[in-house]
Design an enzyme around this catalytic site. Structure first.
Site, PDB file in Angstrom:
ATOM      1  N   TYR A 124       1.087  -1.143   0.267  1.00 36.84           N
ATOM      2  CA  TYR A 124      -0.155  -0.024   0.019  1.00 36.84           C
ATOM      3  C   TYR A 124       0.985   1.276   0.126  1.00 36.84           C
ATOM      4  O   TYR A 124       1.743   1.452   0.801  1.00 36.84           O
ATOM      5  CB  TYR A 124      -0.947   0.047   1.553  1.00 36.84           C
ATOM      6  CG  TYR A 124      -1.854   1.291   1.358  1.00 36.84           C
ATOM      7  CD1 TYR A 124      -2.958   1.152   0.435  1.00 36.84           C
ATOM      8  CD2 TYR A 124      -1.603   2.084   2.308  1.00 36.84           C
ATOM      9  CE1 TYR A 124      -3.784   2.434   0.520  1.00 36.84           C
ATOM     10  CE2 TYR A 124      -2.323   3.482   2.405  1.00 36.84           C
ATOM     11  CZ  TYR A 124      -3.548   3.432   1.559  1.00 36.84           C
ATOM     12  OH  TYR A 124      -4.414   4.485   1.703  1.00 36.84           O
TER      13      TYR A 124
ATOM     14  N   ASP B 203       9.308   2.848  -0.063  1.00 37.65           N
ATOM     15  CA  ASP B 203       8.475   3.442   0.594  1.00 37.65           C
ATOM     16  C   ASP B 203       8.363   3.053   2.139  1.00 37.65           C
ATOM     17  O   ASP B 203       7.970   1.974   2.562  1.00 37.65           O
ATOM     18  CB  ASP B 203       6.925   3.097   0.047  1.00 37.65           C
ATOM     19  CG  ASP B 203       5.740   3.388   1.027  1.00 37.65           C
ATOM     20  OD1 ASP B 203       5.944   4.215   1.967  1.00 37.65           O
ATOM     21  OD2 ASP B 203       4.485   3.126   0.643  1.00 37.65           O
TER      22      ASP B 203
ATOM     23  N   LYS C  82       4.744   9.079   9.035  1.00 41.23           N
ATOM     24  CA  LYS C  82       4.544   8.438  10.558  1.00 41.23           C
ATOM     25  C   LYS C  82       5.454   9.096  11.668  1.00 41.23           C
ATOM     26  O   LYS C  82       5.212  10.143  12.160  1.00 41.23           O
ATOM     27  CB  LYS C  82       4.467   6.836  10.671  1.00 41.23           C
ATOM     28  CG  LYS C  82       3.564   6.195   9.508  1.00 41.23           C
ATOM     29  CD  LYS C  82       2.415   6.426   9.662  1.00 41.23           C
ATOM     30  CE  LYS C  82       1.568   5.768   8.608  1.00 41.23           C
ATOM     31  NZ  LYS C  82      -0.113   5.948   8.575  1.00 41.23           N
TER      32      LYS C  82
END
Length: 437
Positions: free
Chosen positions: A138, A233, A273
């Site tokens: 994702y 990522d 994050k």
């Protein structure tokens, strides 16, 4: 009328992000009023041990006093300027100090923006249109990256998303994760057309599915061979699984990672994050000559009114400053101990399962598996009903888990022995609940 019913009247599905809706576990979601250290408190005042950690950012624990103080001080100076700040420079320097291969850094507000920008940058740099992603990984909800995505898309059982045009979808090639032959075939079928391969270097959005030994090194070799860029990522893993993220772990001799190091760095990284300390902030980083293709220096346009927000950068600077090696050691130790306890409880109750980890991140897959779960179809074979029973038993015992079997568990430096014991004490009854069909 319950708070969830009120929410459903004014918010689609009652939530602002789909996985929060408890769609795969059933029941109404818990509404959180506040958090502190390893604990969450709902709107009825009930306390939970948190194993979600805001999906990663709460590395230090919730509402760390120094992070909160830094944000409060920044807020007193103004919430947003739409202009450069010193804090942006300091946070970019902090990122580069941890990952020197990210020679220049551009801040955005979300991981979706970061990955979207990385793809645009790769296309601008190569002059090519196609992008390869792996099934189950994702990379945010931009149109071209929702094909065979994990996370909330996997939780809902959706193949992609309505509203994504066929022309956009056709520019994304989806191949099985951990399958070198499939990637070789994709490059052979589209010579000189693939701009980039984007990957979670240790996927955690189809559950935690670590790369096979040497797989990331293979990605570096094949992209280099075909003139494509490699994008890591690390929105989830960056500064979460280690001081330098997954890239740093793979390059070290730390026993937490048993894989072949890359001969050279990926071309681009995306971070999120932890880098924002829980505030809305993400980043793209990479080689200077690539990053300088971004406007205003180069022809690849990217902009954002709230990018580099002063509150978010203050939280990020303070979080990274506090997250030293001792923090990672504490989180690793807590994760390791809890994985052992979970396995023992499920074994005792006769519940078939696999616990898979990447650094301190881990997922409990319920069901019978012949071996390691190393791709999306294998992850989809998990017993979601058993997970739902386990989830609700843990929730009833005051332990908040990710409300989907396709997500990672996140612990923090605030999860001390006393906190871990509360989780461990809840495991036997939850394991028995999972065993009932």
């Amino acid at each position: 009328m319950s708070l969830f019913q009120r929410a459903c009247r004014v918010i689609p599905g009652g939530v602002s992000s789909p996985v929060r809706a408890f769609g795969s576990v059933g029941g109404d979601p818990v509404f959180i009023a506040r958090a502190s250290g390893p604990y969450l408190y709902d709107t009825d005042g009930r306390e939970y041990v948190d194993a979600v950690g805001s999906w990663g950012p709460a590395l230090l624990g919730h509402a760390h006093p120094e992070v909160v103080a830094a944000v409060q001080a920044a807020a007193a100076r103004g919430l947003s300027f739409g202009a450069p700040t010193q804090a942006e420079v300091e946070l970019a320097e902090a990122v580069r100090n941890r990952v020197p291969e990210a020679e220049k850094v551009r801040f955005v507000s979300t991981g979706t923006e970061a990955c979207m920008t990385a793809i645009r940058l790769a296309r601008g740099a190569t002059g090519r249109d196609l992008v390869v992603k792996f099934a189950g990984c994702y990379h945010g909800h931009s149109d071209g990256l929702l094909a065979a995505a994990g996370s909330g898309v996997a939780t809902q059982g959706l193949p992609g998303s309505a509203g994504v045009t066929a022309a956009t979808a056709a520019q994304t090639i989806v191949v099985p994760y951990n399958d070198p032959d499939a990637l070789e075939a994709a490059f052979a079928a589209h010579p000189d057309q693939i701009a980039a391969v984007i990957t979670e270097p240790a996927p955690a959005n189809m559950g935690v599915v670590p790369p096979r030994d040497g797989f990331n090194a293979f990605l570096r070799e094949i992209t280099r061979r075909h003139g494509a860029l490699l994008i890591f990522d690390e929105v989830l893993t960056g500064f979460r699984v280690g001081y330098r993220g997954w890239w740093g772990l793979e390059q070290s001799s730390v026993e937490r990672v048993e894989t072949t190091p890359l001969a050279e760095a990926p071309d681009l990284f995306t971070f999120g994050k932890v880098v924002g300390g829980g505030m809305p902030l993400a980043a793209i980083g990479g080689r200077a000559e690539l990053m300088d293709l971004l406007a205003p220096v180069g022809p690849v346009y990217q902009a954002g009114t709230l990018s580099g927000n002063p509150l978010a950068t203050a939280a990020g600077i303070t979080t990274l400053a506090l997250a030293d090696e001792s923090v990672y050691q504490r989180v690793d130790a807590a994760s390791s101990a809890l994985r052992v306890a979970i396995g023992a409880a499920l074994d005792s109750a006769g519940v078939p399962h696999r616990v898979q980890a990447a650094g301190s991140l881990f997922t409990v897959f319920f069901g019978e598996f012949d071996g390691p779960i190393d791709n999306y179809p294998a992850a989809q074979q998990q017993d979601s009903a058993a997970f739902a029973r386990f989830f609700h038993a843990m929730l009833d015992a005051g332990v908040a888990l990710p409300p989907s079997g396709y997500e990672a568990w996140f612990l923090s430096a605030a999860h001390d022995d006393a906190v871990l014991n509360r989780i461990v004490d809840a495991l036997p009854s939850a394991a028995r609940a999972a065993s009932r069909s």
